[in-house]
Motif scaffolding. Structure first.
Motif, short mmCIF file in Angstrom:
data_model
loop_
_atom_site.label_atom_id
_atom_site.label_comp_id
_atom_site.label_asym_id
_atom_site.label_seq_id
_atom_site.Cartn_x
_atom_site.Cartn_y
_atom_site.Cartn_z
N ASP A 105 0.84 -1.20 0.00
CA ASP A 105 0.00 0.00 0.00
C ASP A 105 0.87 1.24 0.00
N ASP A 106 0.43 2.22 -0.75
CA ASP A 106 1.20 3.46 -0.85
C ASP A 106 1.10 4.25 0.45
N GLU A 107 2.18 4.89 0.79
CA GLU A 107 2.19 5.75 1.96
C GLU A 107 1.49 7.06 1.61
N ASP A 108 1.08 7.78 2.64
CA ASP A 108 0.41 9.05 2.45
C ASP A 108 1.32 9.99 1.67
N PRO A 109 0.87 10.51 0.50
CA PRO A 109 1.74 11.40 -0.30
C PRO A 109 2.09 12.68 0.42
N GLU A 110 1.23 13.15 1.32
CA GLU A 110 1.55 14.37 2.07
C GLU A 110 2.73 14.15 3.01
N LYS A 111 2.81 12.97 3.63
CA LYS A 111 3.94 12.67 4.50
C LYS A 111 5.22 12.55 3.68
N ALA A 112 5.11 11.94 2.50
CA ALA A 112 6.28 11.80 1.63
C ALA A 112 6.79 13.17 1.20
N MET A 113 5.87 14.06 0.82
CA MET A 113 6.27 15.39 0.39
C MET A 113 6.89 16.17 1.55
N ALA A 114 6.32 16.01 2.75
CA ALA A 114 6.88 16.70 3.93
C ALA A 114 8.29 16.22 4.22
N ALA A 115 8.54 14.93 4.03
CA ALA A 115 9.89 14.39 4.26
C ALA A 115 10.88 14.95 3.24
N ILE A 116 10.44 15.08 1.99
CA ILE A 116 11.32 15.63 0.95
C ILE A 116 11.65 17.09 1.25
N ILE A 117 10.65 17.86 1.64
CA ILE A 117 10.85 19.28 1.93
C ILE A 117 11.79 19.46 3.13
N LYS A 118 11.57 18.69 4.18
CA LYS A 118 12.41 18.79 5.38
C LYS A 118 13.86 18.43 5.07
N ALA A 119 14.05 17.34 4.31
CA ALA A 119 15.41 16.93 3.97
C ALA A 119 16.08 17.95 3.05
N THR A 120 15.33 18.49 2.10
CA THR A 120 15.88 19.48 1.18
C THR A 120 16.31 20.74 1.90
N ASP A 121 15.48 21.24 2.82
CA ASP A 121 15.84 22.43 3.60
C ASP A 121 17.10 22.18 4.43
N TYR A 122 17.19 21.02 5.03
CA TYR A 122 18.36 20.68 5.86
C TYR A 122 19.63 20.67 5.01
N MET A 123 19.56 20.00 3.86
CA MET A 123 20.76 19.89 3.01
C MET A 123 21.13 21.21 2.36
N ALA A 124 20.11 22.02 2.03
CA ALA A 124 20.40 23.32 1.41
C ALA A 124 21.15 24.24 2.37
N LYS A 125 20.77 24.24 3.65
CA LYS A 125 21.43 25.09 4.64
C LYS A 125 22.89 24.68 4.86
N ILE A 154 9.92 6.29 2.93
CA ILE A 154 10.59 7.57 2.81
C ILE A 154 10.57 8.31 4.15
N SER A 155 11.70 8.93 4.46
CA SER A 155 11.80 9.78 5.65
C SER A 155 12.89 10.80 5.38
N SER A 156 12.81 11.92 6.06
CA SER A 156 13.82 12.96 5.87
C SER A 156 15.19 12.48 6.35
N GLU A 157 15.20 11.70 7.42
CA GLU A 157 16.47 11.20 7.95
C GLU A 157 17.16 10.27 6.94
N LEU A 158 16.38 9.43 6.27
CA LEU A 158 16.95 8.51 5.29
C LEU A 158 17.54 9.29 4.11
N LEU A 159 16.80 10.27 3.61
CA LEU A 159 17.29 11.06 2.48
C LEU A 159 18.56 11.82 2.84
N ILE A 160 18.60 12.40 4.04
CA ILE A 160 19.78 13.16 4.46
C ILE A 160 21.00 12.23 4.56
N ASN A 161 20.82 11.07 5.16
CA ASN A 161 21.94 10.14 5.33
C ASN A 161 22.46 9.61 4.00
#
Length: 275
Positions: A105-125, A154-161
């Motif tokens: 089953d697909d995960e909630d797309p809003e949670k996925a998008m929030a994880a991408i945004i959080k990880a992107t902001d962290y890496m951009a800074k 998907i999670s922001s921590e996974l993308l950052i690592n």
């Protein structure tokens, strides 16, 4: 054997034959699902349709051209669908071709998008270079196979690592499929457009390249400047502010997903009403 029993056996054999053929066709469709071969298959159907229409209307030249395309199309199909044929033979050799396919089953797309945004902001800074491509209608299985298979939530921590410098997976692209991290360290095609700025590096060229051949949305974080960019349909949106990035990503992912869900809901409602 009585004649009646022989006739019944022929009918049963015909039914089994038809069911097996349909099952093989279904499994082949599952193999090419999520690849660029789907669009090529649509093109073949268009050629067949044009051939029938031209024959019916008496368009001899067009009919002859379509006939030549169909005659030599068998060799073209082998060349064009070589990756898909190889994948089907590999699955057949592993015994997976006739196995039951399961899709989580697909995960909630809003949670996925929030994880991408959080990880992107962290890496951009922190100016951590990143390349994240999000699959939509056009399948990206061909590019997923070039990387390291993950199939993780998907999670922001996974993308950052993944993109932390000097780690095994940081070099390459992360591909997100059905709101899961499908693979990392993937190779994307570089854009050959002569209008790309000389300032842009490999990540931006790869993001533009994949947006030219698929309908994916790709996020880029510059390692030199920390700027956030987004590509879609061959367009590059550079140096986006945090609010602009969130709005653009939300429009591309959440709004399109809501439109598809609304369309599906209307179809189901009509089906229940008529049924």
């Amino acid at each position: 054997m009585p004649f009646a029993d022989f006739t019944l056996w022929k009918y049963l054999a015909s039914i089994v034959d038809i069911l097996l053929v349909w099952y093989v066709i279904y499994k082949l469709m599952m193999v090419i699902r999520g690849t660029k071969a789907v669009q090529l298959l649509k093109g073949i159907f268009v050629i067949l349709l044009v051939r029938i229409v031209s024959e019916f209307l008496g368009l001899k030249t067009l009919s002859w051209m379509m006939e030549q395309a169909i005659t030599w199309g068998f060799l073209a199909i082998i060349i064009i669908f070589q990756p898909e044929l190889r994948r089907a033979l590999e699955q057949l050799g592993r015994g997976k071709f006739f196995s039951r396919s399961s899709s989580p089953d697909d995960e909630d797309p809003e949670k996925a998008m929030a994880a991408i945004i959080k990880a992107t902001d962290y890496m951009a800074k922190r100016r951590i270079g990143a390349l994240i491509s999000i699959e939509r209608e056009t399948g990206m299985s061909d590019y997923i196979e070039t990387g390291i298979h993950l199939d993780s939530r998907i999670s922001s921590e996974l993308l950052i690592n993944i993109f932390i410098p000097n780690t095994p997976l940081h070099d390459g692209a992360v591909i997100i499929q059905k709101n899961n991290v499908a693979a990392a360290a993937c190779y994307l095609p570089l854009s050959e457009s002569p209008f790309i700025s000389k300032e842009l590096g490999t990540r931006h060229r790869a993001a533009l390249g994949i947006s030219e051949v698929t309908d994916s949305v790709t996020v880029v974080v510059s390692e030199e400047t920390g700027g956030i960019s987004l590509t879609k349909n061959g367009e590059l949106h550079r140096d986006l502010k945090s609010d602009e990035f969130k709005e653009l990503l939300s429009n591309e992912l959440l709004n399109n997903n809501k439109i598809k869900q609304a369309s599906s809901a209307r179809w189901n409602w009509r089906g229940k009403k008529n049924g």
